[in-house]
Design a protein around this motif. Structure first.
Motif, PDB file in Angstrom:
ATOM      1  N   ALA A  88       0.785  -1.246   0.495  1.00 27.50           N
ATOM      2  CA  ALA A  88      -0.069  -0.324  -0.245  1.00 27.50           C
ATOM      3  C   ALA A  88       1.293   0.861   0.021  1.00 27.50           C
ATOM      4  CB  ALA A  88      -0.854   0.104   1.334  1.00 27.50           C
ATOM      5  N   TYR A  89       2.042   1.392   0.877  1.00 28.77           N
ATOM      6  CA  TYR A  89       2.437   2.375   0.755  1.00 28.77           C
ATOM      7  C   TYR A  89       3.587   2.533  -0.251  1.00 28.77           C
ATOM      8  CZ  TYR A  89       2.284   2.241   6.257  1.00 28.77           C
ATOM      9  OH  TYR A  89       1.224   2.019   7.225  1.00 28.77           O
ATOM     10  N   GLU A  90       3.913   1.745  -0.787  1.00 30.63           N
ATOM     11  CA  GLU A  90       4.504   1.934  -2.765  1.00 30.63           C
ATOM     12  C   GLU A  90       3.601   2.209  -4.051  1.00 30.63           C
ATOM     13  OE1 GLU A  90       7.857   1.732  -3.860  1.00 30.63           O
ATOM     14  OE2 GLU A  90       8.110   1.500  -1.533  1.00 30.63           O
ATOM     15  N   GLN A  91       2.573   1.332  -3.423  1.00 34.25           N
ATOM     16  CA  GLN A  91       1.432   2.853  -4.579  1.00 34.25           C
ATOM     17  C   GLN A  91       1.480   4.016  -4.382  1.00 34.25           C
ATOM     18  OE1 GLN A  91      -1.598  -0.304  -3.835  1.00 34.25           O
ATOM     19  NE2 GLN A  91      -0.645  -1.645  -5.104  1.00 34.25           N
ATOM     20  N   THR A  92       1.142   4.023  -3.022  1.00 34.31           N
ATOM     21  CA  THR A  92       1.169   5.669  -2.775  1.00 34.31           C
ATOM     22  C   THR A  92       2.433   6.548  -3.136  1.00 34.31           C
ATOM     23  OG1 THR A  92      -0.482   4.886  -0.708  1.00 34.31           O
ATOM     24  CG2 THR A  92       0.417   7.255  -0.845  1.00 34.31           C
ATOM     25  N   LYS A  93       3.320   6.057  -2.757  1.00 32.81           N
ATOM     26  CA  LYS A  93       4.457   6.277  -3.294  1.00 32.81           C
ATOM     27  C   LYS A  93       4.138   7.067  -4.693  1.00 32.81           C
ATOM     28  CE  LYS A  93       8.469   5.631  -1.039  1.00 32.81           C
ATOM     29  NZ  LYS A  93       9.942   4.995  -1.163  1.00 32.81           N
ATOM     30  N   ILE A 113      -1.507  20.433 -15.991  1.00 31.97           N
ATOM     31  CA  ILE A 113      -2.421  20.414 -14.664  1.00 31.97           C
ATOM     32  C   ILE A 113      -3.639  19.571 -14.638  1.00 31.97           C
ATOM     33  CG2 ILE A 113      -4.209  22.470 -13.953  1.00 31.97           C
ATOM     34  CD1 ILE A 113      -2.139  24.861 -14.556  1.00 31.97           C
ATOM     35  N   ALA A 114      -4.536  19.243 -16.020  1.00 30.29           N
ATOM     36  CA  ALA A 114      -5.661  17.974 -15.658  1.00 30.29           C
ATOM     37  C   ALA A 114      -5.132  17.215 -14.996  1.00 30.29           C
ATOM     38  CB  ALA A 114      -6.131  18.554 -17.077  1.00 30.29           C
ATOM     39  N   GLN A 115      -4.041  16.882 -15.153  1.00 29.91           N
ATOM     40  CA  GLN A 115      -2.966  15.312 -14.843  1.00 29.91           C
ATOM     41  C   GLN A 115      -3.394  15.479 -13.934  1.00 29.91           C
ATOM     42  OE1 GLN A 115      -0.054  14.765 -18.420  1.00 29.91           O
ATOM     43  NE2 GLN A 115      -1.578  12.760 -18.351  1.00 29.91           N
ATOM     44  N   LYS A 116      -2.671  16.604 -13.511  1.00 31.45           N
ATOM     45  CA  LYS A 116      -2.270  16.706 -12.264  1.00 31.45           C
ATOM     46  C   LYS A 116      -3.461  16.725 -10.930  1.00 31.45           C
ATOM     47  CE  LYS A 116       1.653  19.583 -10.767  1.00 31.45           C
ATOM     48  NZ  LYS A 116       2.819  18.499 -10.435  1.00 31.45           N
ATOM     49  N   GLN A 117      -4.199  17.377 -11.574  1.00 38.23           N
ATOM     50  CA  GLN A 117      -5.213  16.997 -10.678  1.00 38.23           C
ATOM     51  C   GLN A 117      -5.644  15.678 -10.637  1.00 38.23           C
ATOM     52  OE1 GLN A 117      -8.012  20.053 -12.245  1.00 38.23           O
ATOM     53  NE2 GLN A 117      -6.887  21.674 -11.689  1.00 38.23           N
ATOM     54  N   VAL A 118      -6.104  14.757 -11.493  1.00 38.01           N
ATOM     55  CA  VAL A 118      -6.701  13.221 -11.300  1.00 38.01           C
ATOM     56  C   VAL A 118      -5.844  12.963 -10.732  1.00 38.01           C
ATOM     57  CG1 VAL A 118      -6.649  11.655 -12.658  1.00 38.01           C
ATOM     58  CG2 VAL A 118      -7.878  13.757 -13.872  1.00 38.01           C
ATOM     59  N   ILE A 119      -4.243  13.065 -10.619  1.00 35.76           N
ATOM     60  CA  ILE A 119      -3.261  11.455  -9.729  1.00 35.76           C
ATOM     61  C   ILE A 119      -3.476  11.960  -7.851  1.00 35.76           C
ATOM     62  CG2 ILE A 119      -1.157  11.681  -9.565  1.00 35.76           C
ATOM     63  CD1 ILE A 119      -0.921  12.138 -13.019  1.00 35.76           C
ATOM     64  N   ALA A 120      -3.939  14.193  -8.310  1.00 33.63           N
ATOM     65  CA  ALA A 120      -3.682  14.177  -6.558  1.00 33.63           C
ATOM     66  C   ALA A 120      -4.577  13.511  -5.962  1.00 33.63           C
ATOM     67  CB  ALA A 120      -3.899  15.935  -7.183  1.00 33.63           C
ATOM     68  N   GLU A 121      -5.543  13.845  -6.500  1.00 31.96           N
ATOM     69  CA  GLU A 121      -7.214  13.434  -6.226  1.00 31.96           C
ATOM     70  C   GLU A 121      -7.368  11.827  -5.842  1.00 31.96           C
ATOM     71  OE1 GLU A 121     -11.973  12.287  -6.495  1.00 31.96           O
ATOM     72  OE2 GLU A 121     -10.854  14.121  -6.908  1.00 31.96           O
ATOM     73  N   GLU A 122      -5.915  11.325  -7.022  1.00 30.38           N
ATOM     74  CA  GLU A 122      -5.741   9.654  -6.572  1.00 30.38           C
ATOM     75  C   GLU A 122      -4.846   8.988  -5.527  1.00 30.38           C
ATOM     76  OE1 GLU A 122      -4.784   7.395 -10.157  1.00 30.38           O
ATOM     77  OE2 GLU A 122      -6.251   8.290 -11.199  1.00 30.38           O
ATOM     78  N   PHE A 123      -4.200  10.117  -5.413  1.00 29.30           N
ATOM     79  CA  PHE A 123      -3.147   9.654  -3.875  1.00 29.30           C
ATOM     80  C   PHE A 123      -3.783  10.310  -3.050  1.00 29.30           C
ATOM     81  CE2 PHE A 123      -0.239  12.750  -1.738  1.00 29.30           C
ATOM     82  CZ  PHE A 123       0.398  11.379  -0.989  1.00 29.30           C
ATOM     83  N   CYS A 124      -4.700  11.529  -2.384  1.00 31.08           N
ATOM     84  CA  CYS A 124      -5.321  11.263  -1.833  1.00 31.08           C
ATOM     85  C   CYS A 124      -6.536  10.518  -1.078  1.00 31.08           C
ATOM     86  CB  CYS A 124      -6.111  13.375  -1.717  1.00 31.08           C
ATOM     87  SG  CYS A 124      -4.996  14.192  -1.431  1.00 31.08           S
ATOM     88  N   VAL A 125      -6.885   9.719  -2.186  1.00 29.34           N
ATOM     89  CA  VAL A 125      -7.691   9.103  -1.447  1.00 29.34           C
ATOM     90  C   VAL A 125      -6.357   7.277  -1.100  1.00 29.34           C
ATOM     91  CG1 VAL A 125      -9.793   6.860  -3.080  1.00 29.34           C
ATOM     92  CG2 VAL A 125      -9.005   9.563  -3.113  1.00 29.34           C
ATOM     93  N   ALA A 126      -6.188   7.414  -1.970  1.00 31.06           N
ATOM     94  CA  ALA A 126      -5.166   5.949  -1.775  1.00 31.06           C
ATOM     95  C   ALA A 126      -4.721   6.134  -0.082  1.00 31.06           C
ATOM     96  CB  ALA A 126      -4.534   5.312  -3.174  1.00 31.06           C
ATOM     97  N   LEU A 127      -3.880   7.866  -0.017  1.00 31.87           N
ATOM     98  CA  LEU A 127      -3.634   8.167   1.106  1.00 31.87           C
ATOM     99  C   LEU A 127      -4.646   7.412   2.422  1.00 31.87           C
ATOM    100  CD1 LEU A 127      -1.323   8.179   3.450  1.00 31.87           C
ATOM    101  CD2 LEU A 127      -1.554  10.819   1.967  1.00 31.87           C
TER     102      LEU A 127
END
Length: 161
Positions: free
Chosen positions: A25-30, A42-56
């Motif tokens: 789980a930590y590796e996936q989040t990192k 910016i649009a890609q960053k926003q999607v990835i940011a949401e995925e990161f926050c949800v996974a974390l």
């Protein structure tokens, strides 16, 4: 495939015990945070940011609701648990702040980078202290704990679908 589907599928990977579960789980989040740092669109960053926050957030909920109670019940070292819980609380607070920000602002980017930095520190604490200690806790069945973690994570992911 959305983040909820990805997280659900990842939970079926052949894992050995609770330590392996958390390390994966930590590796996936990192990896998500590192991807956020590399992407410039910016649009890609926003999607990835949401995925990161949800996974974390899911990782932190698994820690808080499954791992920490198991460590308490097994009478593991309270000082190790206390440090991890404090780090977990800071991350949870930062995630809530990030979710409230307008995603296209510089403040959002700065806050997400702070969250990523804190996440890396949390993972170091968890790996060097908590998971190492967990491996030595004879009162815990790490395989049964992994099953509990997996079931809890799947319930969280189901709520996202």
């Amino acid at each position: 495939m959305g983040i909820a589907t990805t997280l659900k599928l990842d939970s079926y990977l052949p894992l050995h015990d609770a330590v392996d579960f958390m390390n994966t789980a930590y590796e996936q989040t990192k990896a998500l945070f590192m991807l956020y740092e590399r992407v410039t669109d910016i649009a890609q960053k926003q999607v990835i940011a949401e995925e990161f926050c949800v996974a974390l957030k899911i990782n932190l909920d698994v820690e808080k609701d499954v791992l920490y109670p198991a460590l308490k019940q097994a009478n593991c070292d309270r000082s190790i648990l206390s440090a991890a819980m404090m780090s977990q609380s800071v991350l949870s607070y930062l995630i809530e702040e990030v979710f409230l920000l307008e995603k296209s602002t510089a403040v959002f980017d700065l806050k997400l980078k702070l969250l990523g930095s804190q996440c890396k520190d949390h993972i170091k604490v968890m790996r060097s202290r908590v998971l190492r200690h967990l491996s030595k806790c004879n009162d815990l069945n790490l395989y049964a704990l992994r099953l509990q973690m997996d079931a809890f994570k799947n319930r969280l992911v189901e709520q996202l679908l």
